[in-house]
Design a protein around this motif. Sequence first.
Motif, PDB file in Angstrom:
ATOM      1  N   UNK A   1       0.833  -1.202   0.000  1.00  9.28           N
ATOM      2  CA  UNK A   1       0.000   0.000   0.000  1.00  9.28           C
ATOM      3  C   UNK A   1       0.875   1.262   0.000  1.00  9.28           C
ATOM      4  N   UNK A   2       0.609   2.173  -0.917  1.00  6.00           N
ATOM      5  CA  UNK A   2       1.418   3.389  -1.027  1.00  6.00           C
ATOM      6  C   UNK A   2       0.898   4.457  -0.074  1.00  6.00           C
ATOM      7  N   UNK A   3       1.786   5.089   0.636  1.00  5.03           N
ATOM      8  CA  UNK A   3       1.380   6.170   1.527  1.00  5.03           C
ATOM      9  C   UNK A   3       2.079   7.442   1.071  1.00  5.03           C
ATOM     10  N   UNK A   4       1.360   8.590   1.135  1.00  4.76           N
ATOM     11  CA  UNK A   4       2.068   9.830   0.827  1.00  4.76           C
ATOM     12  C   UNK A   4       2.729  10.365   2.085  1.00  4.76           C
ATOM     13  N   UNK A   5       3.509  11.441   1.920  1.00  4.99           N
ATOM     14  CA  UNK A   5       4.266  11.989   3.053  1.00  4.99           C
ATOM     15  C   UNK A   5       3.370  12.357   4.225  1.00  4.99           C
ATOM     16  N   UNK A   7       0.468  10.983   5.064  1.00  4.13           N
ATOM     17  CA  UNK A   7       0.028   9.761   5.757  1.00  4.13           C
ATOM     18  C   UNK A   7       1.142   9.190   6.606  1.00  4.13           C
ATOM     19  N   UNK A   8       2.391   9.339   6.100  1.00  2.00           N
ATOM     20  CA  UNK A   8       3.537   8.832   6.870  1.00  2.00           C
ATOM     21  C   UNK A   8       3.669   9.601   8.176  1.00  2.00           C
ATOM     22  N   UNK A   9       3.521  10.930   8.086  1.00  2.00           N
ATOM     23  CA  UNK A   9       3.605  11.760   9.283  1.00  2.00           C
ATOM     24  C   UNK A   9       2.503  11.386  10.256  1.00  2.00           C
ATOM     25  N   UNK A  10       1.323  11.135   9.718  1.00  2.00           N
ATOM     26  CA  UNK A  10       0.159  10.732  10.509  1.00  2.00           C
ATOM     27  C   UNK A  10       0.440   9.417  11.231  1.00  2.00           C
ATOM     28  N   UNK A  11       0.966   8.431  10.463  1.00  2.00           N
ATOM     29  CA  UNK A  11       1.260   7.109  11.039  1.00  2.00           C
ATOM     30  C   UNK A  11       2.294   7.240  12.143  1.00  2.00           C
ATOM     31  N   UNK A  74       8.824   2.891   3.036  1.00  2.00           N
ATOM     32  CA  UNK A  74       8.017   3.433   1.949  1.00  2.00           C
ATOM     33  C   UNK A  74       8.811   3.495   0.635  1.00  2.00           C
ATOM     34  N   UNK A  75      10.093   3.815   0.759  1.00  2.00           N
ATOM     35  CA  UNK A  75      10.904   3.999  -0.454  1.00  2.00           C
ATOM     36  C   UNK A  75      11.667   2.761  -0.927  1.00  2.00           C
ATOM     37  N   UNK A 160       5.268  -0.679   4.786  1.00  2.00           N
ATOM     38  CA  UNK A 160       5.288   0.431   5.753  1.00  2.00           C
ATOM     39  C   UNK A 160       4.371   0.209   6.949  1.00  2.00           C
ATOM     40  N   UNK A 161       3.125  -0.196   6.686  1.00  2.00           N
ATOM     41  CA  UNK A 161       2.181  -0.343   7.803  1.00  2.00           C
ATOM     42  C   UNK A 161       2.611  -1.434   8.773  1.00  2.00           C
ATOM     43  N   UNK A 162       3.235  -2.482   8.246  1.00  2.00           N
ATOM     44  CA  UNK A 162       3.718  -3.554   9.129  1.00  2.00           C
ATOM     45  C   UNK A 162       4.935  -3.096   9.929  1.00  2.00           C
ATOM     46  N   UNK A 163       5.744  -2.214   9.331  1.00  2.00           N
ATOM     47  CA  UNK A 163       6.890  -1.659  10.068  1.00  2.00           C
ATOM     48  C   UNK A 163       6.346  -0.871  11.266  1.00  2.00           C
TER      49      UNK A 163
END
Length: 259
Positions: A1-5, A7-11, A74-75, A160-163
Amino acid sequence: MELNNESLLFASGYQKIFVLLVFALLIIAEKHSGQRANDTGIVNRSRRLNVQMFLFNDVTMNLLSVSSLLMIAENFSGFGLFNLIQSIPIKMFLSFTLFDLMLYWMHRARHQVKFLWMFHKVHHSDIDLNTTTALRLHIVEVFLTTVGKALFIVIMGVPTLLVAFNEIIITAIVMMNHANITFRGEKKLAYIFIVPCKHLVHHSKQWREHESNFGFALSVWDRAFGTYLKSEPDAIGLPQIREPSFLEALLLKWKRTSR
Ligand SMILES: [Zn+2]
Ligand SMILES: [Zn+2]
């Protein structure tokens, strides 16, 4: 699943809030049902140094712009082995258990390799064991652990989400294992998981005891590799090292005592 910046900050924001919440709950639990009645002065000095070390490490890692593990996932997690697995539950199970297995061996290496032990000693220098002891880590150890985790994420291809999920669960369990608490079912849980009374043995002043129970979340690795130990330590800390100051811990300049 792709997350934008964003969403990453949110996570990572949610990650921090959850960890802070667990931290606060453990501090409250320690206040109400502390297991070991340690001298208040010792506990306060231990907590002060641990929080100082955490703040120093956090600020330094940010200043060095060590990218967050979520950003790395993510990258760079699109090529690793987990990309061959379709099933999400299998990916979840494998990424958590293999991550925990890697942490177990990294911890053993910190005890066995002289160079790594030099820094890991800081964690073991606490003569009290409380939730904040989980924060007492030398900056070099924090950096090396981050590199190890980043390599795991890239080689295994952890999404990413599993990390984020693995980091949250491991951090919560590690804080709990340092807490001065006990709970119903703790001994039964120890068959599969590391629990506070087992990590306490790892912080013993006695060499044989502190060369045991290296696990982070699962106790099965200690059982499988012969390092599981049931014991009740008499004293916590390192022989001849007593209550270092912030600078002594950072510069590894130990003031030796006869005790
Ligand atoms: Zn250790
Ligand atoms: Zn510990």
